[in-house]
Enzyme design. Sequence first.
Site, short mmCIF file in Angstrom:
data_model
loop_
_atom_site.label_atom_id
_atom_site.label_comp_id
_atom_site.label_asym_id
_atom_site.label_seq_id
_atom_site.Cartn_x
_atom_site.Cartn_y
_atom_site.Cartn_z
N LYS A 90 -75.86 114.90 -42.57
CA LYS A 90 -75.51 116.07 -43.56
C LYS A 90 -76.53 116.16 -44.48
O LYS A 90 -76.66 117.19 -45.31
CB LYS A 90 -74.41 115.39 -44.36
N GLU A 112 -66.91 120.44 -50.02
CA GLU A 112 -65.66 119.91 -49.41
C GLU A 112 -66.22 118.65 -48.55
O GLU A 112 -67.46 118.67 -48.31
CB GLU A 112 -65.00 120.80 -48.60
N SER A 380 -75.05 110.90 -34.96
CA SER A 380 -74.99 111.57 -36.20
C SER A 380 -74.90 110.88 -37.44
O SER A 380 -75.00 111.43 -38.50
CB SER A 380 -73.67 112.64 -36.05
#
Length: 398
Positions: A90, A112, A380
């Site tokens: 991210k 969000e 991830s």
Amino acid sequence: MKTGPDRRGYYGAYGGVFVPETLMAPLAELERAFVRARKDRTFGARLAELQATFAGRPTPLFRARRLSARLGGAQIWLKREDLCHTGSHKINNALGQALLARQMGKSRVIAETGAGQHGVAVATVAALLGLECRVYMGVEDMRRQRPNVDRMELMGAEVVPVDSGSRTLKDAINEALRDWVTNVRTTHYVLGSVLGPHPFPMIVREFQSVIGQEVFSQFRKQTRGLPDLVVACVGGGSNAAGIFSAFIAHERVRLVGVEAGGRGEGAGEHAARFAGGGSPGVLHGTYTWLLQDAHGQIQPTHSISAGMDYPAVGPEHAMWRDAGRVSYTKVSDAEALEAFRMLSETEGIIPALESAHAVAYAAQVAPAMPLKANILVNLSGRGDKDLEEVARVEGRAP
């Protein structure tokens, strides 16, 4: 096959811009800023510097020898996005969009978050660049991901609980969009996945494509070839889009996205849009595949992973699926938990529950593949954030 959207923001039949009129101007402003940034060497150099010195790129490619030996069959390789600063992929998108916000003269960012990793990444980058930050998070996700809430608040972000609807990611996006409509002059919405109205799916995919670019070169250097199979979990789909983007043109490389099979087949029991009975529709500004009933009402979802229970998927994934270039399947909560433990025990790597879905699929197919075959899994994120939830689900929580 063609990649990227057309001028209207469509990926084949999917994508587009379905938003209130008040958001058309800021979306156009964002697209112009992104196009300029792509051509701006100064912007590119600053992003590359922060990727290297702040985010910790490049992340390594790791051969999971003990896991491969335990399973038999194909060799499993892990792209270690869990080693990025903040613990997941991210940060790649957060850095890029925060620099865009600064370029556009915005003093405030909102986001969000579901699993909390995107929120943590945005809070981290906001602290780095001196931006005011607010993060919307569903109450249910806050319960499941309390350590990430604490991290965001420690870095000065305001975390706003969302108690409407399913109290998860879908509802957090609703509130973030309402905030953006009200504060477009000073605020940039750092959308966290390849979702939403154009140009967000394009922008997020572009900033996450660093994953694919790196691992394409790493894999060729270590093996002198390409993987036979690339696997990634698919919530909204940003980590998968990032790694798949480098292999789309190489049709002999199989690409598989893994959705959340949850705990059953019924509505509210899973979040498998492709593999669980979804259909095309509009949600959060884009036309894509989603879970809805016969009247177009969004169905409830479930996953043990807070980052996998979104009812829709990025429009580029819908195009890839229709074209047959990427296959999509699902993994249950129980299978993801088994993979969570298996990778931890064999390699000393605790995966995020999101990533454990991809590991689980690789573990299912590896034994039937030849020893010389190679499976590349995009790991991830790391699983520290999930330890309390795993303990609760397994009945070990106090």
